[in-house]
Design a protein around this motif. Structure first.
Motif, mmCIF file in Angstrom:
data_model
loop_
_atom_site.group_PDB
_atom_site.id
_atom_site.type_symbol
_atom_site.label_atom_id
_atom_site.label_comp_id
_atom_site.label_asym_id
_atom_site.label_seq_id
_atom_site.Cartn_x
_atom_site.Cartn_y
_atom_site.Cartn_z
ATOM 1 N N LEU A 1 0.827 -1.211 0.000
ATOM 2 C CA LEU A 1 0.000 0.000 0.000
ATOM 3 C C LEU A 1 0.857 1.255 0.000
ATOM 4 N N ILE A 2 1.875 1.285 0.854
ATOM 5 C CA ILE A 2 2.725 2.474 0.930
ATOM 6 C C ILE A 2 3.594 2.605 -0.321
ATOM 7 N N LEU A 3 4.055 1.486 -0.860
ATOM 8 C CA LEU A 3 4.799 1.537 -2.120
ATOM 9 C C LEU A 3 3.935 2.133 -3.228
ATOM 10 N N ARG A 4 2.678 1.740 -3.279
ATOM 11 C CA ARG A 4 1.742 2.302 -4.270
ATOM 12 C C ARG A 4 1.490 3.784 -3.985
ATOM 13 N N GLU A 5 1.297 4.123 -2.727
ATOM 14 C CA GLU A 5 1.007 5.516 -2.350
ATOM 15 C C GLU A 5 2.168 6.437 -2.725
ATOM 16 N N LYS A 6 3.396 5.913 -2.641
ATOM 17 C CA LYS A 6 4.584 6.710 -2.947
ATOM 18 C C LYS A 6 5.091 6.497 -4.379
ATOM 19 N N ASN A 7 4.339 5.738 -5.169
ATOM 20 C CA ASN A 7 4.689 5.504 -6.584
ATOM 21 C C ASN A 7 6.089 4.901 -6.744
ATOM 22 N N VAL A 8 6.390 3.912 -5.899
ATOM 23 C CA VAL A 8 7.696 3.253 -5.938
ATOM 24 C C VAL A 8 7.567 1.918 -6.670
ATOM 25 N N PRO A 9 8.297 1.717 -7.766
ATOM 26 C CA PRO A 9 8.264 0.416 -8.450
ATOM 27 C C PRO A 9 8.858 -0.664 -7.549
ATOM 28 N N PHE A 10 8.304 -1.869 -7.626
ATOM 29 C CA PHE A 10 8.853 -2.955 -6.826
ATOM 30 C C PHE A 10 8.568 -4.295 -7.485
ATOM 31 N N GLU A 11 9.399 -5.257 -7.107
ATOM 32 C CA GLU A 11 9.205 -6.637 -7.545
ATOM 33 C C GLU A 11 8.709 -7.434 -6.345
ATOM 34 N N PHE A 12 7.651 -8.207 -6.543
ATOM 35 C CA PHE A 12 7.096 -9.006 -5.447
ATOM 36 C C PHE A 12 7.559 -10.441 -5.565
ATOM 37 N N ILE A 13 8.067 -10.986 -4.463
ATOM 38 C CA ILE A 13 8.462 -12.395 -4.396
ATOM 39 C C ILE A 13 7.565 -13.056 -3.358
ATOM 40 N N ASN A 14 6.715 -13.977 -3.815
ATOM 41 C CA ASN A 14 5.750 -14.608 -2.924
ATOM 42 C C ASN A 14 6.427 -15.663 -2.043
ATOM 43 N N VAL A 15 6.184 -15.555 -0.748
ATOM 44 C CA VAL A 15 6.699 -16.512 0.234
ATOM 45 C C VAL A 15 5.472 -17.233 0.800
ATOM 46 N N ASP A 16 5.285 -18.476 0.426
ATOM 47 C CA ASP A 16 4.051 -19.193 0.736
ATOM 48 C C ASP A 16 4.051 -19.681 2.190
ATOM 49 N N LEU A 17 3.265 -19.011 3.026
ATOM 50 C CA LEU A 17 3.210 -19.393 4.438
ATOM 51 C C LEU A 17 2.572 -20.761 4.633
ATOM 52 N N THR A 18 1.691 -21.151 3.721
ATOM 53 C CA THR A 18 1.049 -22.462 3.862
ATOM 54 C C THR A 18 2.041 -23.598 3.664
ATOM 55 N N LYS A 19 3.154 -23.307 2.996
ATOM 56 C CA LYS A 19 4.214 -24.299 2.793
ATOM 57 C C LYS A 19 5.389 -24.058 3.744
ATOM 58 N N ARG A 20 5.193 -23.086 4.666
ATOM 59 C CA ARG A 20 6.208 -22.726 5.664
ATOM 60 C C ARG A 20 7.536 -22.296 5.027
ATOM 61 N N GLU A 21 7.422 -21.649 3.869
ATOM 62 C CA GLU A 21 8.629 -21.166 3.201
ATOM 63 C C GLU A 21 9.328 -20.090 4.018
ATOM 64 N N GLN A 22 8.569 -19.420 4.899
ATOM 65 C CA GLN A 22 9.161 -18.370 5.732
ATOM 66 C C GLN A 22 10.059 -18.940 6.832
ATOM 67 N N LYS A 23 10.027 -20.247 7.009
ATOM 68 C CA LYS A 23 10.865 -20.891 8.023
ATOM 69 C C LYS A 23 12.102 -21.559 7.422
ATOM 70 N N SER A 24 12.293 -21.399 6.126
ATOM 71 C CA SER A 24 13.467 -22.006 5.502
ATOM 72 C C SER A 24 14.726 -21.277 5.965
ATOM 73 N N PRO A 25 15.852 -21.971 6.073
ATOM 74 C CA PRO A 25 17.101 -21.328 6.505
ATOM 75 C C PRO A 25 17.483 -20.134 5.633
ATOM 76 N N GLU A 26 17.267 -20.253 4.335
ATOM 77 C CA GLU A 26 17.631 -19.159 3.424
ATOM 78 C C GLU A 26 16.809 -17.910 3.710
ATOM 79 N N TYR A 27 15.504 -18.111 3.910
ATOM 80 C CA TYR A 27 14.632 -16.968 4.199
ATOM 81 C C TYR A 27 14.993 -16.335 5.538
ATOM 82 N N MET A 28 15.249 -17.177 6.532
ATOM 83 C CA MET A 28 15.498 -16.657 7.878
ATOM 84 C C MET A 28 16.859 -15.989 8.032
#
Length: 219
Positions: A19-46
């Protein structure tokens, strides 16, 4: 290098940053981290988010996590583009920080628990604790009485100009209706403010992004 946002489209903190990136007109790339697959707990992510939650950003090698800290960084770095979201005058800035604290302690504290009972538990196939839900709904209602009084005297929470403090409310607040309550429309001044901030083109764009992401995995 384009700023990268690592997060999950079904959480609430990732859309807060988007929302804030959109409000400030900042381009960005989104990388989806699937919480249902617990990707946020991978060593690389952490390595980048040691608490194993979403989101975090990579701004040309600068790593930052915690959604409100990220939003503050974006609004500060891009202060001269998009909507000004952080007042610079001393007293206005103090009132801004007061409103930020209100969102964390008087709003999010209860909304988070309401949404957990009525949305996230349902998503996981669990049964809501109705007593806990009703308790936090009543507490939120009392806090929104205070909001209504403040908003009877000014357009936004820290004055007559919108700030990060107002926008911080949107992603979790929007989940209240999903959880079956219209509490954000129950008080006249809160309702006016809520319709105002959730009608902004930035939030409309984020909602479209979320729908697209849920359909094809792209932001």
């Amino acid at each position: 290098m384009v700023l990268k946002l690592y997060g999950f489209h079904r959480d609430t903190c990732t859309p807060r940053v988007a929302l804030i990136l959109r409000e400030k007109n900042v381009p960005f790339e989104f990388i989806n981290v699937d919480l249902t697959k617990r990707e946020q707990k991978s060593p690389e992510y952490m390595k980048h988010q040691p608490f194993g939650s979403t989101p975090y950003i990579d701004d040309d090698g600068f790593i930052l996590f915690e959604s409100r800290a990220i939003c503050y960084y974006i609004a500060s770095k891009y202060a001269d583009q998009g909507t000004p979201l952080i007042p610079t005058e001393l007293k206005a800035n103090a009132l801004f920080h007061q409103a930020v604290s209100m969102e964390v302690t008087s709003f999010n504290e209860h909304v988070e628990k309401i949404v957990a009972e009525k949305v996230w538990k349902r998503f996981r196939g669990e049964t809501a604790d109705e007593a806990n839900y009703e308790r936090h709904l009543a507490l939120l209602d009392s806090k929104l009485d205070v909001y209504d009084g403040i908003l009877s005297k000014q357009k936004y929470l820290s004055g007559n100009e919108i700030t990060l403090a107002d926008l911080y409310h949107i992603p979790y607040g929007a989940m209240l209706a999903v959880g079956g309550t219209d509490i954000m429309e129950a008080k006249p001044n809160v309702k006016r403010w809520w319709i105002d901030i959730t009608s902004r083109p930035s939030w409309v764009a984020v909602k479209k992004d979320l729908i697209k992401l849920s359909e094809d995995g792209k932001w």
